[in-house]
Design an enzyme around this catalytic site. Structure first.
Site, short mmCIF file in Angstrom:
data_model
loop_
_atom_site.label_atom_id
_atom_site.label_comp_id
_atom_site.label_asym_id
_atom_site.label_seq_id
_atom_site.Cartn_x
_atom_site.Cartn_y
_atom_site.Cartn_z
N HIS A 148 -4.54 -2.18 -2.57
CA HIS A 148 -3.61 -3.31 -2.58
C HIS A 148 -3.23 -3.76 -3.99
CE1 HIS A 148 -4.24 -3.55 1.67
NE2 HIS A 148 -3.59 -4.69 1.80
N GLU A 154 6.50 -0.04 8.70
CA GLU A 154 7.24 0.05 7.43
C GLU A 154 8.38 1.07 7.47
OE1 GLU A 154 3.95 -0.39 7.45
OE2 GLU A 154 3.72 -2.28 6.33
#
Lengths: 319, 323
Positions: free
Chosen positions: B129, B60
């Protein structure tokens, strides 16, 4: 190289040395704020590297960036003005010592979060690859940066995408005060590039001729489409990590030993012993540099401060 | 006008902008061969090719860092972070780099960069999440934060984001992808940094955005059945925050409820309430109410998860508090 270029490299190295010495004094006088990381001892690294680049090659580095700015063609005036926080500085007084850049000279900073500029370098190289330009991005970083995740992500991506990047690790033996072998599982840092199948080598960073020759060869290879390359440059910073470093982590005789390998002394000897230049010519350059540095201090001190309205300038590009 | 899902609206915005400008490209995890983990970029790889639809490693920081570098060279990358929860792995590049470079180097670097990401809870994905940390990203000057609640806005705002020369953090909501809405035909843009009256009313002002626009609209419909007319302001952009429609509405209704999916503390509601108190104190007829997520990491269990997320009934209850 022609004689003129040999002398120009000498000029650049001495100019960096004297700017850094002047900056240290200005810091002690309280005229420079924040952190100040000096490049003294490492002048041969960026001078050798950057002198080998073509105009389309981008340079990006970490926070020890004054010398790199000079090598990229930024004037001593603008470097000094930025150190003093003046509007005439490279970053209009908003960046300071650690954040100098001049994109018109393809110098992309001056980045102060360790390792964070490596992914950015990959992106600069991606931009050139995408547009079919034959530029190479030269990305310089310290040994300490090779222990952070960004380093590994960026090297991996550069190989996966075959990006035109020259990764240059300036191994000055310490990440702040922690010796390489106390922080890195691999003491010969170039070996880390092996993990990403990136060809690599090590060069003596106190000898500008060796750095220059390696850079010329590797830049040509990368430009021909061979993908990234990793160059470890062994060097040493003669001053502390930053101003006010108590230097408890290294012994004075170690510093002395390295100082005997002063990159400017080595180059001076190279030039005179190979009869490229006479000592008197080098002395003349020394004197010219002294005047240049004095003029840059004068320029910086008499330059205007940013206006209060500048505070809100450049937060965004779009209005 | 066509009635399409928010997924299609976003997909069309990307497609049209890529057709329009060869410097626009997409990079991220599973955006290419897979077609996007939420199928937003399905078909893109085959049409635009691997140069412009770039699958990345699971890195990322480097997805955002490399997108920043590419943007600095003049390209217009749309970097995708598979979910907003993974944005924390790229926080340095979002906060210390993307939001700073233009300012810190005196304006000489520009970043025409879009970071697209997906947030929100309600799908039983557990605590790591399911977050809605929009307010965190809205904290930083230098970054613009957009979070559309309708298909029309999603398409128009994403097009503006791609054409913008600033770094834009574009937050989509995972449970809105299937929601349909009327979308104008052809090319249009919606300006970043403009809030909007989504529903007119005279009794109370509901300030909200993204998924909670849907929740608030349902609440307003139920309230209307009991004779209470709620005005809904959709923020659409969190930074820069456009308070004008909020203040104009509040000066009319004198009562406000702020509805957000993220946690209450230090959240969007805190900011909006403060601004109303600062700028329209004389118009306050009742303490402003905030509806937000309960202050817990979201649990997996469906009942517990729904208990933690703001519901239509919570909005109705809050409106009744301020009336």
């Amino acid at each position: 190289m022609e004689k003129e270029e040999y002398l120009d490299l000498y000029h650049q190295m001495v100019l960096i040395r004297r700017i850094e010495e002047a900056a240290a004094l200005l810091y002690q006088e309280g005229k420079i704020g924040g952190f100040l990381h000096l490049y003294i001892g490492q002048e041969a690294v960026s001078t050798g590297l950057i002198s080998a680049r073509l105009p389309q090659d981008r340079v990006i580095t970490a926070y020890r960036d004054h010398g790199v700015a000079i090598n990229c063609g930024v004037s001593a005036d603008m470097v000094m003005a930025e150190l003093l926080g003046k509007v005439t500085g490279t970053s209009h007084g908003k960046g300071g010592s650690m954040h100098m850049a001049d994109v018109h000279k393809n110098f992309w900073g001056g980045h102060a979060i360790v390792g964070a500029h490596l992914p950015i370098a990959a992106g600069l190289a991606l931009g050139d690859q995408y547009k079919g330009r034959n530029g190479v991005t030269i990305c310089m970083f310290g040994d300490g940066a090779t222990n952070i995740g960004y380093f590994h992500e960026a090297l991996n991506l550069s190989k996966v995408w075959n990006l035109p990047v020259l990764w240059v690790c300036e191994n000055n033996q310490y990440g702040m005060g922690t010796a390489v072998d106390r922080a890195s599982a691999v003491s010969e840092i170039r070996q880390k590039a092996e993990g990403y199948c990136i060809p690599n080598e090590r060069v003596d960073g106190m000898d500008i001729i060796k750095v220059r020759q390696a850079a010329e060869r590797l830049l040509a290879d990368i430009r021909s489409g061979k993908g990234p390359y990793f160059l470890e440059v062994e060097t040493y910073r003669f001053s502390g990590h930053s101003m006010g470093d108590p230097e408890r982590y290294r012994k004075q005789d170690e510093v002395k030993r390295w100082e005997e390998n002063d990159p400017i002394g080595i180059y001076d000897h190279y030039l005179t012993s190979n009869k490229i230049a006479e000592e008197a010519e080098l002395d003349q350059i020394d004197q010219k540099v002294a005047a240049e540095v004095q003029a840059s201090i004068q320029f910086a001190e008499t330059s205007p401060e940013p206006e209060p309205a500048d505070l809100y300038k450049h937060v965004y590009f779009d209005k | 006008m066509a009635r399409i899902t928010m997924r299609e609206a976003i997909s069309r915005a990307l497609w049209e902008e890529m057709e329009r400008d060869p410097d626009v490209f997409i990079m991220g995890e599973e955006v290419g061969v897979w077609g996007g983990s939420y199928a937003v970029t399905k078909g893109f790889y085959d049409h635009f090719g691997e140069k412009r639809v770039r699958d990345t490693p699971i890195s990322e920081s480097t997805i955002i860092g490399a997108a920043i570098g590419a943007a600095l060279t003049g390209l217009r990358p749309v970097a995708e972070l598979m979910t907003i929860n993974f944005a924390f792995s790229a926080m340095d590049h979002i906060v210390n780099q993307a939001a700073k470079l233009h300012y810190m180097f005196g304006g000489q670097m520009t970043l025409p960069l879009v970071i697209r990401t997906v947030g929100g809870g309600g799908r039983q994905l557990g605590a790591t999440h399911s977050q809605t940390p929009d307010a965190v990203f809205a904290h930083f000057p230098g970054l613009k934060v957009v979070a559309p609640g309708t298909a029309e806005d999603a398409k128009g705002l994403l097009k503006s984001a791609i054409r913008s020369n600033d770094p834009i953090f574009f937050i989509e909501h995972a449970t809105l992808y299937q929601v349909r809405g009327e979308v104008p035909d052809g090319d249009y843009t919606i300006p970043i940094g403009k809030s909007k009256v989504h529903r007119e009313g005279k009794d109370v002002t509901i300030v909200t955005y993204s998924k909670m626009l849907e929740t608030s609209t349902k609440a307003a419909e139920q309230l209307a059945a009991t004779g209470i007319e709620a005005e809904i302001i959709d923020l659409r952009t969190l930074r820069p925050l456009d308070m004008e429609p909020v203040l104009a509405s509040f000066r009319k209704t004198n009562r406000a409820v702020i509805v957000e999916e993220g946690w209450r503390s230090f959240g969007v509601g805190s900011e909006i309430a403060s601004r109303i108190y600062e700028e329209a104190f004389d118009y306050v007829d009742a303490p402003i109410q905030r509806v937000a997520q309960k202050e817990v990491p979201l649990p997996y269990n469906r009942t517990l998860e729904q208990l933690a997320l703001p519901q239509v009934e919570d909005v109705i209850q809050a409106v009744k508090e301020v009336l």
